[in-house]
Design a protein around this motif. Structure first.
Motif, PDB file in Angstrom:
ATOM      1  N   PRO A  67      -9.204  -3.024  -0.249  1.00  0.00           N
ATOM      2  CA  PRO A  67      -9.774  -1.668  -0.291  1.00  0.00           C
ATOM      3  C   PRO A  67     -10.096  -1.081   1.080  1.00  0.00           C
ATOM      4  O   PRO A  67      -9.836   0.098   1.319  1.00  0.00           O
ATOM      5  CB  PRO A  67     -11.046  -1.860  -1.130  1.00  0.00           C
ATOM      6  CG  PRO A  67     -10.735  -3.038  -1.998  1.00  0.00           C
ATOM      7  CD  PRO A  67      -9.890  -3.956  -1.152  1.00  0.00           C
ATOM      8  N   ALA A  68     -10.644  -1.895   1.981  1.00  0.00           N
ATOM      9  CA  ALA A  68     -11.030  -1.360   3.297  1.00  0.00           C
ATOM     10  C   ALA A  68      -9.807  -0.894   4.077  1.00  0.00           C
ATOM     11  O   ALA A  68      -9.806   0.196   4.666  1.00  0.00           O
ATOM     12  CB  ALA A  68     -11.790  -2.421   4.090  1.00  0.00           C
ATOM     13  N   LYS A  69      -8.749  -1.715   4.092  1.00  0.00           N
ATOM     14  CA  LYS A  69      -7.544  -1.341   4.837  1.00  0.00           C
ATOM     15  C   LYS A  69      -6.798  -0.206   4.145  1.00  0.00           C
ATOM     16  O   LYS A  69      -6.214   0.652   4.811  1.00  0.00           O
ATOM     17  CB  LYS A  69      -6.644  -2.564   4.990  1.00  0.00           C
ATOM     18  CG  LYS A  69      -7.204  -3.615   5.941  1.00  0.00           C
ATOM     19  CD  LYS A  69      -6.220  -4.729   6.198  1.00  0.00           C
ATOM     20  CE  LYS A  69      -6.788  -5.737   7.206  1.00  0.00           C
ATOM     21  NZ  LYS A  69      -5.844  -6.839   7.484  1.00  0.00           N
TER      22      LYS A  69
ATOM     23  N   VAL B  42      -5.321   5.448   4.021  1.00  0.00           N
ATOM     24  CA  VAL B  42      -5.393   6.754   3.360  1.00  0.00           C
ATOM     25  C   VAL B  42      -5.970   7.799   4.301  1.00  0.00           C
ATOM     26  O   VAL B  42      -5.505   8.947   4.334  1.00  0.00           O
ATOM     27  CB  VAL B  42      -6.231   6.655   2.072  1.00  0.00           C
ATOM     28  CG1 VAL B  42      -6.530   8.042   1.510  1.00  0.00           C
ATOM     29  CG2 VAL B  42      -5.504   5.817   1.026  1.00  0.00           C
ATOM     30  N   HIS B  43      -6.971   7.424   5.113  1.00  0.00           N
ATOM     31  CA  HIS B  43      -7.540   8.371   6.070  1.00  0.00           C
ATOM     32  C   HIS B  43      -6.506   8.807   7.114  1.00  0.00           C
ATOM     33  O   HIS B  43      -6.431   9.986   7.475  1.00  0.00           O
ATOM     34  CB  HIS B  43      -8.752   7.747   6.770  1.00  0.00           C
ATOM     35  CG  HIS B  43      -9.986   7.741   5.925  1.00  0.00           C
ATOM     36  ND1 HIS B  43     -11.103   7.005   6.231  1.00  0.00           N
ATOM     37  CD2 HIS B  43     -10.273   8.372   4.758  1.00  0.00           C
ATOM     38  CE1 HIS B  43     -12.032   7.198   5.307  1.00  0.00           C
ATOM     39  NE2 HIS B  43     -11.545   8.022   4.410  1.00  0.00           N
TER      40      HIS B  43
ATOM     41  N   HIS C  62       0.833  -1.209   0.000  1.00  0.00           N
ATOM     42  CA  HIS C  62       0.000   0.000   0.000  1.00  0.00           C
ATOM     43  C   HIS C  62       0.867   1.257   0.000  1.00  0.00           C
ATOM     44  O   HIS C  62       0.611   2.212  -0.746  1.00  0.00           O
ATOM     45  CB  HIS C  62      -0.913   0.009   1.218  1.00  0.00           C
ATOM     46  CG  HIS C  62      -2.016  -0.992   1.158  1.00  0.00           C
ATOM     47  ND1 HIS C  62      -2.817  -1.290   2.243  1.00  0.00           N
ATOM     48  CD2 HIS C  62      -2.468  -1.778   0.147  1.00  0.00           C
ATOM     49  CE1 HIS C  62      -3.705  -2.200   1.892  1.00  0.00           C
ATOM     50  NE2 HIS C  62      -3.509  -2.521   0.630  1.00  0.00           N
TER      51      HIS C  62
ATOM     52  N   LYS D 205      -8.253   2.151   2.456  1.00  0.00           N
ATOM     53  CA  LYS D 205      -9.030   3.348   2.773  1.00  0.00           C
ATOM     54  C   LYS D 205      -8.694   3.871   4.170  1.00  0.00           C
ATOM     55  O   LYS D 205      -8.519   5.074   4.371  1.00  0.00           O
ATOM     56  CB  LYS D 205     -10.524   3.035   2.668  1.00  0.00           C
ATOM     57  CG  LYS D 205     -11.429   4.230   2.920  1.00  0.00           C
ATOM     58  CD  LYS D 205     -12.891   3.851   2.773  1.00  0.00           C
ATOM     59  CE  LYS D 205     -13.801   5.046   3.047  1.00  0.00           C
ATOM     60  NZ  LYS D 205     -15.233   4.692   2.906  1.00  0.00           N
ATOM     61  N   GLN D 206      -8.586   2.946   5.138  1.00  0.00           N
ATOM     62  CA  GLN D 206      -8.220   3.342   6.495  1.00  0.00           C
ATOM     63  C   GLN D 206      -6.824   3.961   6.519  1.00  0.00           C
ATOM     64  O   GLN D 206      -6.580   4.978   7.189  1.00  0.00           O
ATOM     65  CB  GLN D 206      -8.275   2.134   7.427  1.00  0.00           C
ATOM     66  CG  GLN D 206      -7.903   2.448   8.867  1.00  0.00           C
ATOM     67  CD  GLN D 206      -7.872   1.205   9.741  1.00  0.00           C
ATOM     68  OE1 GLN D 206      -8.118   0.091   9.262  1.00  0.00           O
ATOM     69  NE2 GLN D 206      -7.568   1.383  11.017  1.00  0.00           N
TER      70      GLN D 206
END
Length: 421
Positions: free
Chosen positions: A206-208, A213-214, A74, A210-211
């Motif tokens: 995608p979920a991890k 990236v936040h 990532h 997204k976290q």
């Protein structure tokens, strides 16, 4: 981690020292402005190092190898993509910087050349942040230190050849940094090859993502505000003339030593607290927080004493230009007092990263930058004469760093991390 972070600013210190001994102060001013823009750009991306350290430490504490592999993939995707964007946006970045700073034509031309060359290594520089994040999160601090020492050695050798030997001046200093950053990126990826040699195990969830990236977004906002404050110290000083710009450039090397030296403690806090968080051991979290705060205060005292005793000598070793030396010595007392005011903010940065409290980092920075630094700059420039206006900048910076520590301590108390069982 202390040694690696003290070594880190030598990349700028070596450039400044070598350029500072050339015959014209415009070279020193050009490197100072150019390095300020590049550092501002790269340090906006410090979220890559900080978020990667936080998540790597958590995975290390939990013993989750796949999570580290996934984190690295990532991080590298973000590094390469963002690096290409920075490389492509170089001309617009230079135009924006000069629109804000408005330096003289000669200074802008030389500094612009420096920036364009340095950005050629943007992907490598960002990859270095991710690699350091993985190494620090796994508590492999000796390897992190080795990478930074390697970068400085390569940079020093290239500076000697390009600046002194080939007399390329500002351009030579820029190419030296590009060579150093690219070399270290390649070595770092080789050291992390155990998570890269099996592409079949690469995963992008995608979920991890997204976290992740936040988290990066929170730290990006925090870093943007921080670097705007730091850039003001060099950029706004351009209004006071090239001598003040050069003097502040010399003194900012002191600040880098303070910042990254105390951040050595913070990096240790990130790794140790993050690993304890991965093990869900609240008692160990409290233990590391208390112990590292003691060391942070001790190192701040050492910095104050060292700068008080050797500050004038350090200035003369960085530059031989009489006007720059005299001007820098005028503002040296601010640097002597700064470690005691600032060490709280660096320590709490480490605590917040280790605990994954990125939103709290963002909020405390916003309060300190917009509620303390900006008003202090505006009021000081309004009240002080032009001859004393640079004192107002250093006062604003001191209040800003102190405010960061106070707001972070308050937010941490509200989170009740220390008192809950």
């Amino acid at each position: 981690m202390i040694l690696s972070n003290i070594a880190a600013p030598l990349l700028g210190l070596v450039d400044t020292a070598i350029i500072g001994h050339l015959d014209h102060n415009i070279y020193l001013g050009a490197v100072a402005l150019g390095a300020m823009v590049v550092s501002f750009t790269y340090l906006l991306a410090i979220f890559l190092r900080m978020s990667t350290t936080a998540e790597a430490a958590h995975a290390f504490g939990a013993g989750d190898e796949q999570a580290i592999r996934q984190l690295l993939i990532h991080a590298l995707l973000i590094c390469i993509g963002l690096g290409v964007v920075l490389l492509s946006a170089g001309p617009w970045l230079v135009k924006l910087a000069w629109w804000l700073i408005q330096p003289s034509a000669d200074l802008a031309e030389l500094a612009g050349q420096y920036i364009q060359i340095r950005l050629l290594a943007a992907p490598a520089a960002l990859i270095n942040l991710a690699v350091l994040g993985i190494l620090l999160g796994q508590q492999r601090s000796k390897q992190a230190m080795s990478l930074i020492i390697l970068m400085n050695l390569v940079n020093l050798a290239a500076d000697v050849v390009l600046v002194i030997g080939l007399q390329l001046n500002v351009i030579g200093a820029a190419w030296a940094s590009v060579i150093a950053e690219s070399t270290v990126a390649m070595v770092g990826l080789v050291w992390l090859r155990q998570w890269l040699i099996l592409p079949s195990k690469w995963r992008v969830e995608p979920a991890k993502l997204k976290q992740f990236v936040h988290m990066n977004g929170d730290i990006f906002v925090r870093s943007l505000l921080l670097q705007l404050c730091m850039a003001t110290m060099t950029g706004y000083a351009a209004k006071f003339g090239t001598v003040v710009v050069a003097a502040n450039a010399v003194l900012m090397q002191f600040l880098m030593l303070i910042s990254l030296g105390l951040d050595g403690i913070a990096y240790a806090v990130e790794a140790l607290v993050g690993a304890a968080r991965g093990r869900k051991d609240r008692q160990q979290i409290r233990h590391w927080m208390k112990l590292t705060l003691t060391w942070s205060a001790l190192f701040a005292l050492v910095y104050c004493l060292a700068f008080a005793l050797t500050g004038n000598w350090i200035i003369t070793q960085i530059t031989h230009l009489p006007d720059v030396i005299t001007t820098a010595q005028t503002y040296l007392p601010w640097l002597i007092a700064l470690p005691l005011l600032a060490h709280w903010s660096y320590y709490y940065d480490g605590v917040f990263v280790g605990l994954g409290l990125t939103r709290g980092m963002r909020n405390s920075m916003a309060i300190s930058a917009l509620g303390v630094f900006l008003p202090a700059v505006l009021v000081s420039q309004w009240l002080l004469s032009k001859s004393n206006a640079n004192h107002g900048l250093w006062l604003a910076l001191s209040l800003f760093l102190l405010a960061r520590g106070i707001t972070q301590a308050y937010l941490l108390h509200r989170y009740k991390i220390i008192h809950q069982d």
